[in-house]
Write an enzyme that holds these catalytic residues in place. Structure first.
Site, PDB file in Angstrom:
ATOM      1  N   HIS A  89       0.427  -1.098   0.071  1.00  0.00           N
ATOM      2  CA  HIS A  89      -0.451   0.340   0.113  1.00  0.00           C
ATOM      3  C   HIS A  89       1.066   1.807   0.207  1.00  0.00           C
ATOM      4  O   HIS A  89       0.238   2.772  -0.292  1.00  0.00           O
ATOM      5  CB  HIS A  89      -0.628  -0.191   1.167  1.00  0.00           C
ATOM      6  CG  HIS A  89      -1.666  -0.994   1.567  1.00  0.00           C
ATOM      7  ND1 HIS A  89      -2.739  -1.374   0.392  1.00  0.00           N
ATOM      8  CD2 HIS A  89      -2.124  -2.518   2.602  1.00  0.00           C
ATOM      9  CE1 HIS A  89      -3.536  -2.684   0.662  1.00  0.00           C
ATOM     10  NE2 HIS A  89      -2.870  -2.917   1.916  1.00  0.00           N
ATOM     11  N   HIS A 116       2.776   9.054   0.643  1.00  0.00           N
ATOM     12  CA  HIS A 116       1.394   8.736  -0.502  1.00  0.00           C
ATOM     13  C   HIS A 116       2.404   9.479  -2.130  1.00  0.00           C
ATOM     14  O   HIS A 116       2.059  10.675  -1.737  1.00  0.00           O
ATOM     15  CB  HIS A 116      -0.056   9.071   0.647  1.00  0.00           C
ATOM     16  CG  HIS A 116      -0.345   8.641   1.329  1.00  0.00           C
ATOM     17  ND1 HIS A 116      -1.256   7.595   1.242  1.00  0.00           N
ATOM     18  CD2 HIS A 116       0.110   8.339   3.096  1.00  0.00           C
ATOM     19  CE1 HIS A 116      -1.301   7.058   2.906  1.00  0.00           C
ATOM     20  NE2 HIS A 116      -0.375   7.584   3.272  1.00  0.00           N
ATOM     21  N   THR A 224      -6.631   4.851   5.812  1.00  0.00           N
ATOM     22  CA  THR A 224      -6.729   3.638   5.420  1.00  0.00           C
ATOM     23  C   THR A 224      -7.213   2.990   5.715  1.00  0.00           C
ATOM     24  O   THR A 224      -6.992   3.299   7.506  1.00  0.00           O
ATOM     25  CB  THR A 224      -4.468   2.752   4.783  1.00  0.00           C
ATOM     26  OG1 THR A 224      -4.488   2.877   6.329  1.00  0.00           O
ATOM     27  CG2 THR A 224      -3.689   3.601   3.901  1.00  0.00           C
TER      28      THR A 224
END
Ligand SMILES: *[C@@H]1O[C@H](CO)[C@@H](O)[C@H](O)[C@H]1NC(C)=O
Ligand SMILES: *[C@@H]1O[C@H](CO)[C@@H](O)[C@H](O)[C@H]1NC(C)=O
Length: 375
Positions: A89, A116, A224
């Site tokens: 992720h 991110h 998340t």
């Protein structure tokens, strides 16, 4: 017949249950368990205090009691290497437990940091938080847990006041950022999900912007799944720059799939869209100069506009005065005229309008002021 239906129903229910728990950890940003479906599998993701959010500077509340954030021992990395991993992720780096952050209501201990980002195509997207609707290219999160109340991250993350995350907005610039290079230079060692690499420890303070005094603060969640609403957020106003090449590495080197997967999936666009603020307050530690900044062009236009206005007004006033003077002069003059010797040589030669004008421009002049009492 009925028994068959009941059996089918029970079987379906069972399958759904298995499906839920089975896919629970298989969430993604897009697709079958993409972010719009998260709430179905992780109820907290549908809560009313979710993150990220858009920071609307015209609606933030200035709180003068918010002191600068103080990183604790960020610059004491120790001599053990940091562990950098690709968890499918994001890229995540574990932090030593002696690092922490002060200047928050409670004491928080560092756990990990991660990033991110977007996909490098088109306008800059990739950050989770936005300021006045504008995304940055990437965002760093340094995660801490409340060491005063809880034993560890696992225990803290479900609790109110459990976590504190520092958010740094990242944009692309010309220069290589050496500090971010300490992470980004190792991405090619962890291209696939599940891989990790030990990297030399370094001063984590260097990943933060210079100004730790200007930030936004609000209560939100993990961005998340399982999206627990346990995070006290600090988003710095100052952005950090990395080079275009560094950003491109981040956007293109990693895969969200394992090395043995038949078709590798790029790890891109791992940012959640902004969530509704609902009735939360966003505090700011500083006064925003202006929600709407004027551009140079706008300032020039305002200055020129004002000047034109002033000049125009002056012309109009002068015209009005002239008109008043000249009409009154016509009435007055016959009474002055009978005594031509009274007026001086130059005054007699001057046109009537100018004489009236001189009167207004210099009323203290006794010579010109004389006609006035006669009106
Ligand atoms: C976290 O703390 C709890 C409570 O003390 C303990 O049961 C658990 O094993 C700890 N978990 C980890 C990962 O250390
Ligand atoms: C966050 O929540 C806590 C506890 O509910 C509250 O005391 C605090 O004022 C909130 N902080 C902000 C910035 O809203």
């Amino acid at each position: 017949m009925g028994l068959v239906w009941i059996t089918v129903a029970v079987l379906l229910l069972f399958l759904k249950f298995v499906n839920c728990s089975g896919t629970a950890k298989e969430w993604t940003y897009a697709g079958a368990v993409g972010q719009s479906e998260w709430a179905e599998f992780f109820p907290d993701c549908g809560g009313s205090s979710q993150s990220p959010i858009n920071l609307d500077t015209s609606h933030t509340l200035h709180d003068p009691t918010l002191v600068p954030v103080q990183p604790l021992a960020y610059n004491q990395p120790g001599n053990k290497p940091f562990i950098l991993s690709n968890n499918g992720h994001t890229v995540q780096m574990t932090l030593p437990r002696w690092m922490g952050v002060a200047g928050l209501p409670l004491h928080y201990s560092a756990v990990q940091l991660h990033l991110h980002w977007g996909n490098g195509v088109g306008v800059a997207t990739g950050s989770e938080h936005t300021i006045n609707g504008l995304s940055s290219s990437a965002e760093l999160h340094i995660v801490h847990y409340n060491a005063e109340f809880y034993a560890n991250m696992t225990e803290a993350k479900t609790q109110e006041n459990g976590l504190a995350v520092l958010g740094v907005l990242i944009e692309a610039g010309e220069e290589t950022n050496q500090a971010y290079g300490r992470i980004l230079n190792y991405l090619d060692h962890i291209r696939y999900a599940g891989q990790q690499v030990a990297i030399p420890a370094f001063d984590v303070r260097l990943l933060l912007p210079n100004d730790l005094g200007q930030y936004f603060r609000y209560n939100g969640s993990l961005t998340t799944p399982p999206c627990h609403q346990s995070v006290l957020w600090t988003i710095f106003n100052e952005r950090v720059k990395i080079s275009h090449l560094q950003l491109m590495k981040l956007e293109t080197l990693l895969f969200s799939s394992k090395a043995e997967a038949a078709e590798p999936t790029a790890l891109q666009d791992n940012f959640r869209v902004t969530q509704p603020l609902n009735n939360r307050t966003v505090l700011s530690s500083f006064i925003h100069v202006s929600a709407k900044m004027y551009t140079t062009g706008e300032i020039i236009a305002i200055v020129i506009g004002s000047l034109c206005g002033c000049v125009g007004l002056a012309v109009i006033i002068r015209f009005i005065v002239k008109t008043i003077r000249s009409t009154s002069s016509w009435d007055v003059l016959p009474s002055i005229r009978p005594a031509p010797q009274h007026s001086t040589k130059d005054m007699a030669k001057e046109p009537k309008q100018d004489m009236a004008l001189k009167t207004t421009s210099d009323p203290t002049n006794p010579e010109e002021a004389t006609p006035q009492p006669e009106t």
